[in-house]
Design an enzyme around this catalytic site. Structure first.
Site, PDB file in Angstrom:
ATOM      1  N   HIS A  92       0.879  -1.178   0.248  1.00  8.68           N
ATOM      2  CA  HIS A  92      -0.010  -0.138  -0.206  1.00  8.68           C
ATOM      3  C   HIS A  92       0.734   1.104  -0.281  1.00  8.68           C
ATOM      4  CE1 HIS A  92       0.685  -0.120   4.710  1.00  8.68           C
ATOM      5  NE2 HIS A  92       0.477   1.092   4.055  1.00  8.68           N
ATOM      6  N   ASP A 136      -0.038  -7.693   1.995  1.00  9.82           N
ATOM      7  CA  ASP A 136       0.423  -6.581   1.706  1.00  9.82           C
ATOM      8  C   ASP A 136       2.034  -6.102   1.411  1.00  9.82           C
ATOM      9  OD1 ASP A 136       0.396  -3.946   1.240  1.00  9.82           O
ATOM     10  OD2 ASP A 136      -0.397  -3.392   4.290  1.00  9.82           O
ATOM     11  N   GLY A 152       3.677   6.218   7.821  1.00  8.28           N
ATOM     12  CA  GLY A 152       4.888   6.296   8.075  1.00  8.28           C
ATOM     13  C   GLY A 152       5.757   5.223   8.565  1.00  8.28           C
ATOM     14  N   ASN A 153       5.378   4.882   9.057  1.00  9.50           N
ATOM     15  CA  ASN A 153       5.752   3.648   9.451  1.00  9.50           C
ATOM     16  C   ASN A 153       5.135   2.295   9.115  1.00  9.50           C
ATOM     17  OD1 ASN A 153       5.971   4.514  12.493  1.00  9.50           O
ATOM     18  ND2 ASN A 153       7.730   3.644  11.877  1.00  9.50           N
ATOM     19  N   SER A 154       4.915   2.040   7.494  1.00 10.36           N
ATOM     20  CA  SER A 154       4.285   1.291   6.731  1.00 10.36           C
ATOM     21  C   SER A 154       5.697   0.896   6.521  1.00 10.36           C
ATOM     22  CB  SER A 154       3.238   1.423   6.207  1.00 10.36           C
ATOM     23  OG  SER A 154       1.536   1.650   6.736  1.00 10.36           O
ATOM     24  N   LEU A 160      -8.252 -23.528  -5.349  1.00 15.99           N
ATOM     25  CA  LEU A 160      -9.057 -25.073  -5.740  1.00 15.99           C
ATOM     26  C   LEU A 160     -10.509 -24.169  -6.240  1.00 15.99           C
ATOM     27  CD1 LEU A 160      -9.940 -26.757  -1.918  1.00 15.99           C
ATOM     28  CD2 LEU A 160      -8.424 -27.750  -4.046  1.00 15.99           C
ATOM     29  N   VAL A 189     -13.116 -22.806  -4.202  1.00 14.13           N
ATOM     30  CA  VAL A 189     -14.314 -23.298  -4.457  1.00 14.13           C
ATOM     31  C   VAL A 189     -14.247 -22.532  -2.632  1.00 14.13           C
ATOM     32  CG1 VAL A 189     -13.840 -25.562  -3.727  1.00 14.13           C
ATOM     33  CG2 VAL A 189     -13.154 -24.272  -2.027  1.00 14.13           C
ATOM     34  N   ILE A 193     -15.658 -21.821   0.600  1.00 12.15           N
ATOM     35  CA  ILE A 193     -15.752 -22.531   2.147  1.00 12.15           C
ATOM     36  C   ILE A 193     -16.615 -21.762   3.386  1.00 12.15           C
ATOM     37  CG2 ILE A 193     -13.910 -23.584   0.897  1.00 12.15           C
ATOM     38  CD1 ILE A 193     -12.039 -22.556   2.945  1.00 12.15           C
TER      39      ILE A 193
END
Length: 514
Positions: free
Chosen positions: A137, A167, A240-242, A297, A299, A301
């Site tokens: 992001h 991410d 900003g720490n991301s 797969l 599916v 679930i």
């Protein structure tokens, strides 16, 4: 930044990445024991750090700020509102804005267009060749990427690959050279209460360090992160720490900072990091192929609840029940069916739907794998060759939600306080069902019907009960009696609403036929 917030009545959570967007902002311990004459005391552990300075000094050269330029679609009115917002609160301003909106109408100002936006995040070198890990992001939609080193150098970087599901992203500096780097550590056994140190670029302030403990692990945040069990830390993480690293006391990267839980957008001591063992696999795949290929797969679930387990005679609630099977999927080709309960994959027990999703996602596309399923009360092994997960698997699933009208006067009164009508071809077609699919269309539901506590509503279709397909009202009555004869208090129903199937249970302890 993605953020969690509180209200007076309830805790409202909204996941938020810790990135900053420019013009658009996103003494001993004492424990009292009952019946003890003296309190229990624990001496401070040996080796508790007096300072983190040496650790931070060693690892900080590998941590960078990530500056991103991207193109965002906005409207002319939004641009002007952004400019005028700084005057909000001045006398007469609100009246002026109302007059402006009335005079301007919807004209050309509302025509969507793109403009340049800037955002800030963090990252860290994982090789001397210049590969850098950050969050997806942070660099999403980037047209230009620049990294700022601890010594102030500004270097151009290019995108290597991204994985929105976790991410994570990898970028690489364009300028050749040898760069200081750190390594992921997946072998260490982090325990709740262990020290951690987070480094990054909060609010654009580069080179910031915070310390705390591992508050919890195995956190599931849902949303678009089905493959991640997050580390929860109380080291301050802010916008900003991301993309910045979380270290243990040996300077090893144990996580990648990615999100916070907050009512204000700032740190309140609840931050989340992607664990190193997952980040290693993802970043290696991104460096090698520029993407992450996951097993698929095809599916839908659900978790097996306690009531579902009781309805099927299981001794515990575990595994994942298949609600739908995509017609062109590997699951369909392998013979998996709606109602199968996946108990294990390649001998590894499935605890719930999330664990199945992660196990399947870790499989190599094209590989043959052993699935243990519960079908009609019996365990069965099925060999499944998984495919490669599409970029948007939801695009392969029909999402219609309407059903053609049926004459409710033809409906037959049935058990559970509901009137039912066998499916016709028009209804099957509208709901995306096979031409020979069995099921009963729901008409009127009585006020005291136990079905009112479920997702069943007029227009729903009950496809099966207790695993048996329903061709007539008599089939539903027979399924109820069969479950009662086995001493069960709940009946498992496959319910179709629109073009989606889900399993629910309904209490049959007091059910009678009208």
């Amino acid at each position: 930044m993605k953020a969690f917030g509180f209200s007076k009545q309830a805790l409202i959570a909204a996941l938020a990445g810790a990135g900053v967007t420019g013009a658009i902002v996103y003494a001993p311990q004492t424990f009292q024991q009952a019946d003890a004459k003296q309190p229990i005391t624990i001496e401070p552990p040996m080796g508790a750090p007096m300072s983190f300075a040496d650790l931070i000094e060693e690892v900080s050269p590998a941590v960078v700020s990530v500056n991103v330029v991207s193109e965002r679609e906005v409207s002319g009115m939004n641009d002007m509102e952004e400019f005028f917002e700084r005057f909000r609160g001045l006398p007469g301003f609100d009246d002026y804005m109302r007059e402006r909106e009335q005079e301007g109408g919807q004209g050309e100002q509302d025509t969507p267009r793109t403009r340049e936006a800037r955002s800030l995040g963090s990252g860290f070198f994982i090789s001397d060749e210049g590969y850098i890990v950050t969050n997806n992001h942070v660099i999403d939609g980037a047209t230009e990427i620049e990294v700022v080193l601890e010594d102030g150098r500004e270097l151009e970087a290019e995108l290597v690959g991204t994985d929105p599901q976790t991410d994570l992203a990898v970028i690489k500096v364009v300028q050749p050279g040898s760069y200081p780097y750190v390594e992921f550590e997946s072998d260490t056994e982090l325990r709740r209460g262990d020290w951690v140190v987070a480094l990054g670029n909060p609010f654009g302030l580069g080179g910031t360090a915070t310390a705390g403990i591992l508050s919890a692990d195995g956190r599931e945040l849902g949303g678009d992160s089905p493959y991640t069990d997050f580390l929860q830390i109380d080291a301050a993480i802010n916008r900003g720490n991301s993309g910045g690293p979380t270290f243990d006391l040996q300077g090893r990267v144990v996580g990648v900072n990615t999100a916070i839980f907050s009512p204000t957008g700032g740190s309140v001591g609840i931050g989340f990091a992607i664990p190193a063992e997952l980040a290693i696999d993802v970043t290696n795949a991104l460096i090698k192929d520029g993407k992450v290929s996951r097993g698929w797969l095809g599916v839908t679930i659900q978790d097996v609840t306690k009531d579902m387990a009781e309805a099927q005679g299981l001794d515990e609630a575990r595994g994942a029940i298949i609600a739908d099977v995509n017609e062109q999927s590997p699951a369909k080709k392998a013979g998996l069916r709606r109602g199968d309960v996946i108990l294990s994959v390649n001998g590894k027990d499935a605890t719930d739907a999330t664990s199945v999703t992660r196990m399947v996602g870790s499989l190599m596309a094209g590989s043959s794998n052993d699935f243990m399923v519960l079908r009609d009360g019996k365990r069965q092994r099925i060999s499944v060759t998984v495919g490669e997960r599409p970029a948007n698997p939801n695009a392969l699933v029909a999402t219609g939600s309407t059903t053609p009208g049926s004459d409710s006067s033809e409906a037959e009164e049935g058990p559970l306080g509901v009137s039912l009508l066998p499916l016709d071809n028009a209804t099957r077609s509208a709901m995306g069902l096979d031409a020979d699919e069995a099921g009963l269309l729901v008409g009127k539901i009585e006020n005291d019907s136990p079905l009112r506590e479920t997702i069943v509503r007029p227009g729903s279709v009950i496809l099966s009960a207790g695993g048996a397909p329903l061709k007539s009202v008599a089939d539903l009555s027979a399924a109820i009696e069969d479950a009662k004869s086995k001493g069960r208090g709940n009946l498992l129903l496959a319910v179709r609403n629109g073009q989606q199937t889900l399993f629910v249970t309904v209490s049959i302890e007091e059910s009678t036929e009208d």
